[in-house]
Motif scaffolding. Structure first.
Motif, PDB file in Angstrom:
ATOM      1  N   LEU A  96      -4.198   5.597   0.417  1.00 26.57           N
ATOM      2  CA  LEU A  96      -4.128   6.497  -0.734  1.00 26.57           C
ATOM      3  C   LEU A  96      -4.869   7.805  -0.504  1.00 26.57           C
ATOM      4  N   ARG A 153       2.008   9.580  -5.860  1.00 25.22           N
ATOM      5  CA  ARG A 153       2.650  10.882  -5.677  1.00 25.22           C
ATOM      6  C   ARG A 153       3.563  11.211  -6.846  1.00 25.22           C
ATOM      7  N   TYR A 186       0.831  -1.207   0.000  1.00 23.04           N
ATOM      8  CA  TYR A 186       0.000   0.000   0.000  1.00 23.04           C
ATOM      9  C   TYR A 186       0.866   1.257   0.000  1.00 23.04           C
ATOM     10  N   VAL A 189       1.082   4.576  -2.652  1.00 19.89           N
ATOM     11  CA  VAL A 189       1.119   6.003  -2.318  1.00 19.89           C
ATOM     12  C   VAL A 189       2.299   6.676  -3.005  1.00 19.89           C
TER      13      VAL A 189
END
Length: 412
Positions: free
Chosen positions: A140, A74, A66, A70
């Motif tokens: 997220l 980004r 996870y 992210v």
């Protein structure tokens, strides 16, 4: 709280849409996603299946996976690949596969209406899959996988969406055999008109995405508890959706294959079936042409099965489904397959893979028999949902599939 509302989508610039668009996260295995994402740094698979950027064998539910999502999200935002719209908009989305076309609305739908069953379900969910989506949304801070919803087709609403498509699409891309077009609805008057039309409808129906919608509900409940300033207007009170008229949606058969005939040979098996089914041998692959009709493939031979009419409980929206008739009068009593969710002797093959895939599995010896099914109708799905019941597992296979990555919903 409105049933749906516009939102400021996070989406690729038009020049990047084809690079970003990816199959839904749940139709590819990690190994398949790794192959599909190779050499495509901006593919949304790096967000929806981030284990492909970690060593092979990584647990898809590990926190590091996870966290990688992210990081990848980004990077795509920082590079300008994904951009946030400055204002809340609606988006009109057209899917095309072969001669089939369906035009729907990308919006965010009310979790309060999901919780109260105005947005209706027809399937049970698995806790482990819900947990995965909850963690993905929480980490997220965005909903990246849209829920496929349906509304009862209304000509005025259908025509309103179709009118938007008369202009040039902002995205017009192809993924595999599916075309994806997207228009952005920026006119405030039209946005209000669309909102009013949908908010006056009786109900919406989840076609695909039960785990995503259930997870969004759980995330919203958690954030409400943690937010003493909660007003109901926060973005976490809504979930990302694409809403199509039911009359335009396409369901294919969801076929079954079984590993053994419970010790019977083909002749004994067919004899057992004759108590509940009319049986006719066929020189061609059998694609059922109507409800109550099934194809059966045994090594080297197709048969057409027809359920005896007195066995069909016409007034029961669940028991009268073809998937139920097959389970109740063949899989359970003849083959001893009682639990379609857990029994390792049965597997499922989406209709998009064709009848040749059924023959392949049987001829190879991997499976002993295959069954082709007539597609469940949208009207049947809505009838089940309206009564608060659930369908048997693997009752519907929708095609074409939505793409992940074209529009995401940020939880501010």
């Amino acid at each position: 709280m409105p049933l749906i509302r516009p939102f400021a989508g996070l989406r690729p610039g038009p020049e990047y849409a084809a690079d970003v668009a990816a199959p839904p996260y749940d139709v590819l295995s990690s190994a398949e996603a790794r192959v599909r994402g190779e050499g495509r740094p901006w593919s949304f698979l790096h967000i929806s299946k981030p284990e492909i950027d970690l060593p092979e064998g990584a647990d898809p539910t590990d926190y590091l996976v996870y966290a990688k999502a992210v990081e990848n999200l980004r990077q795509m935002v920082d590079a300008g690949i994904l951009r946030r719209d400055s204002k809340p908009f609606y988006y009109v989305y057209r899917l095309a596969m072969g001669k089939h076309r369906q035009t729907g609305l990308v919006a965010v739908a009310s979790i309060a209406d999901y919780d109260s069953n105005r947005i209706r379900k027809h399937e049970l969910t698995r806790p482990d899959k819900e947990d995965d989506r909850v963690r993905q949304i929480d980490v997220l801070k965005a909903q990246t996988g849209p829920v496929l919803l349906a509304y009862r087709s209304e000509p005025a609403v259908d025509e309103m969406l179709a009118a938007v498509t008369e202009a040039r699409a902002e995205y017009d891309i192809q993924t595999d055999d599916v075309g994806h077009e997207l228009w952005v609805v920026k006119d405030p008057a039209l946005i209000d008109k669309i909102s009013s039309a949908f908010n006056s409808t009786g109900a919406l129906y989840i076609a695909d995405g039960h785990h995503r919608s259930a997870a969004a509900s759980r995330v919203a409940a958690s954030r409400r508890e943690q937010n003493p300033q909660h007003t109901g207007e926060e973005s976490y009170n809504y979930f990302l959706s694409v809403i199509f008229p039911h009359s335009q949606m396409q369901i294919l058969g969801y076929n079954r294959v079984v590993k053994d005939l419970k010790g019977m040979d083909s002749a004994a098996f067919l004899d057992r079936l004759s108590a509940c089914f009319g049986i006719t041998s066929s020189s061609e692959a059998v694609s059922p042409a109507r409800q109550g009709e099934f194809g059966l493939y045994l090594p080297g031979q197709w048969y057409q099965l027809r359920i005896k009419e007195d066995l069909v409980p016409a007034q029961d929206p669940v028991a009268s489904l073809d998937v139920s008739l097959l389970a109740d009068h063949l899989l359970a009593p003849v083959l001893g397959i009682e639990d379609l969710r857990r029994d390792p002797r049965i597997d499922f093959v989406g209709g998009i893979r064709g009848l040749g895939e059924l023959e392949k599995k049987v001829n190879s010896g991997e499976m002993a028999a295959a069954f082709s099914l007539f597609p469940t109708r949208m009207e049947a799905l809505m009838a089940v949902a309206d009564t608060g019941q659930v369908m048997p597992p693997k009752s519907t296979w929708f095609e074409p599939k939505l793409a992940d990555g074209l529009v995401s919903h940020v939880l501010d």
